[in-house]
Write an enzyme that holds these catalytic residues in place. Sequence first.
Site, short mmCIF file in Angstrom:
data_model
loop_
_atom_site.label_atom_id
_atom_site.label_comp_id
_atom_site.label_asym_id
_atom_site.label_seq_id
_atom_site.Cartn_x
_atom_site.Cartn_y
_atom_site.Cartn_z
N GLY A 14 -51.55 17.06 94.69
CA GLY A 14 -51.88 17.40 96.08
C GLY A 14 -52.79 18.60 96.20
N SER A 16 -55.91 18.56 97.32
CA SER A 16 -57.11 18.29 98.15
C SER A 16 -57.23 19.20 99.37
CB SER A 16 -57.08 16.83 98.62
OG SER A 16 -55.92 16.58 99.38
N ARG A 17 -56.14 19.83 99.78
CA ARG A 17 -56.21 20.72 100.95
C ARG A 17 -54.98 21.62 100.97
NH1 ARG A 17 -53.15 17.23 104.57
NH2 ARG A 17 -53.14 15.21 103.56
N ASN A 92 -46.99 20.00 93.91
CA ASN A 92 -47.20 20.54 95.25
C ASN A 92 -47.28 19.44 96.32
OD1 ASN A 92 -48.62 22.45 97.36
ND2 ASN A 92 -50.03 20.74 97.01
N SER A 144 -39.22 24.38 99.59
CA SER A 144 -39.41 24.92 100.95
C SER A 144 -38.16 25.72 101.32
CB SER A 144 -39.58 23.77 101.93
OG SER A 144 -39.42 24.23 103.25
N ASN A 151 -32.84 22.33 108.28
CA ASN A 151 -33.59 22.40 109.54
C ASN A 151 -33.34 21.11 110.32
OD1 ASN A 151 -35.32 23.50 111.43
ND2 ASN A 151 -37.14 22.62 110.50
N TYR A 157 -36.62 15.64 104.66
CA TYR A 157 -37.44 16.67 104.00
C TYR A 157 -36.54 17.70 103.29
CZ TYR A 157 -41.17 20.25 103.68
OH TYR A 157 -42.07 21.19 103.25
N ALA A 158 -35.47 18.15 103.98
CA ALA A 158 -34.57 19.14 103.39
C ALA A 158 -33.90 18.58 102.14
CB ALA A 158 -33.53 19.57 104.41
N ILE A 190 -46.22 28.29 106.60
CA ILE A 190 -47.58 28.57 106.10
C ILE A 190 -48.59 27.78 106.93
CG2 ILE A 190 -49.07 28.58 104.04
CD1 ILE A 190 -46.48 30.25 103.66
P1 NDP Z 1 -50.80 19.56 103.58
O1 NDP Z 1 -50.32 18.45 104.44
O2 NDP Z 1 -51.82 20.50 104.10
O3 NDP Z 1 -51.33 18.99 102.18
C1 NDP Z 1 -50.53 18.07 101.48
C2 NDP Z 1 -51.15 17.78 100.13
O4 NDP Z 1 -50.32 16.80 99.49
C3 NDP Z 1 -52.54 17.21 100.26
O5 NDP Z 1 -53.35 17.65 99.20
C4 NDP Z 1 -52.29 15.71 100.15
O6 NDP Z 1 -53.41 15.06 99.59
C5 NDP Z 1 -51.12 15.67 99.16
N1 NDP Z 1 -50.37 14.44 99.31
C6 NDP Z 1 -49.63 14.03 100.36
N2 NDP Z 1 -49.15 12.79 100.14
C7 NDP Z 1 -49.62 12.42 98.91
C8 NDP Z 1 -49.47 11.25 98.14
N3 NDP Z 1 -48.76 10.18 98.55
N4 NDP Z 1 -50.07 11.22 96.93
C9 NDP Z 1 -50.80 12.26 96.49
N5 NDP Z 1 -50.98 13.39 97.18
C10 NDP Z 1 -50.38 13.47 98.39
O7 NDP Z 1 -49.46 20.34 103.15
P2 NDP Z 1 -49.23 21.85 102.71
O8 NDP Z 1 -50.38 22.36 101.95
O9 NDP Z 1 -48.74 22.58 103.89
O10 NDP Z 1 -47.96 21.65 101.76
C11 NDP Z 1 -48.05 21.67 100.34
C12 NDP Z 1 -46.64 21.71 99.79
O11 NDP Z 1 -45.97 22.88 100.28
C13 NDP Z 1 -45.79 20.53 100.24
O12 NDP Z 1 -44.93 20.13 99.19
C14 NDP Z 1 -44.97 21.10 101.38
O13 NDP Z 1 -43.77 20.40 101.56
C15 NDP Z 1 -44.77 22.51 100.91
N6 NDP Z 1 -44.45 23.44 101.97
C16 NDP Z 1 -45.35 23.70 103.00
C17 NDP Z 1 -45.02 24.59 103.99
C18 NDP Z 1 -45.93 24.93 105.11
O14 NDP Z 1 -45.50 25.69 106.01
N7 NDP Z 1 -47.17 24.47 105.13
C19 NDP Z 1 -43.71 25.25 104.00
C20 NDP Z 1 -42.87 24.93 102.90
C21 NDP Z 1 -43.24 24.06 101.93
P3 NDP Z 1 -54.00 13.65 100.12
O15 NDP Z 1 -53.66 13.51 101.56
O16 NDP Z 1 -55.46 13.76 99.83
O17 NDP Z 1 -53.33 12.63 99.27
#
Ligand code: NDP
Length: 249
Positions: A14, A16-17, A92, A144, A151, A157-158, A190
């Site tokens: 993950g 990509s963003r 991630n 998380s 939550n 998710y939890a 975040i």
């Molecule tokens: P985003 O939604 O911004 O990014 C999620 C990332 O996961 C993307 O790169 C996406 O890539 C990838 N992803 C999602 N589904 C798939 C899939 N089926 N296969 C491959 N890649 C996948 O999330 P965050 O950056 O906010 O979160 C990153 C991690 O941190 C997660 O595990 C989240 O649970 C955790 N987290 C985030 C918090 C927050 O407040 N933001 C808080 C606590 C934990 P693509 O769509 O290109 O496949």
Amino acid sequence: MSTDIKRKSAIVTGGSRGIGREIVISLLREGIEVWYLSRSEGLPADELCKMAEAPSGLAHWVNCDMADAGSVEEALSTVLAQTSRVDILVNNAGITRDGLIMRMKDEAWEDVLRVNLTGAFLTCRKISRVMASQRTGTIVNISSVVGIMGNGGQTNYAASKAGLIGFSKSLARELAGRSVRVNVIAPGFIETDMTDVLPENAKDSLKTQIPLGRIGDATEVAQAVAFLCSDKASYITGQVLAVDGGMAM
Ligand code: NDP
């Protein structure tokens, strides 16, 4: 492909963003070659190298759907065909499908568990073999604070994020004898696409639960990941580090 025998190699799911992209950049900044696995590339890999002031060609995107075991196997085989060693694995990739349990569809439960927990199991199963035979390596799984505190509206998710903690502690015990460390980062709230969907009043109310009084930045999570992956954390394994402005203390 890495030609420098001493250069470290990392896999980030993950990337990509959001938080994953910042993790990729922070590892590139350390001179580490990074393969990131996601369904979309996001910014081109060479753009990430530029942002990290790293040599071009050090970042590689591999198309992967973490919800699909065949896709994960194929993506990891692609990486292992390009590098004989893996020093770092960061799980991630994560999704949410929120809803109250009484209305939660089977798919919402299964999708979240499949990506967030089974996805990490699949990568760890394959890459732990590589790390065990190298007798070195480090794994960081992104959980998380919700996995610690719970939550309402996020039972799925939890469960996935709490599951990652128990999984990681067990794996840390299994792999310690091979000098492979396994740790967990538990981010709080975040600023990313994942949290962008929340209405402003929900964000404001969440902020009141954060002792530092602000939403975290993805770079603040990435720095903690880079630390746990570095030799500075050489005596740290089986731990959960909350990066949450004090939310879950
Ligand atoms: P985003 O939604 O911004 O990014 C999620 C990332 O996961 C993307 O790169 C996406 O890539 C990838 N992803 C999602 N589904 C798939 C899939 N089926 N296969 C491959 N890649 C996948 O999330 P965050 O950056 O906010 O979160 C990153 C991690 O941190 C997660 O595990 C989240 O649970 C955790 N987290 C985030 C918090 C927050 O407040 N933001 C808080 C606590 C934990 P693509 O769509 O290109 O496949």
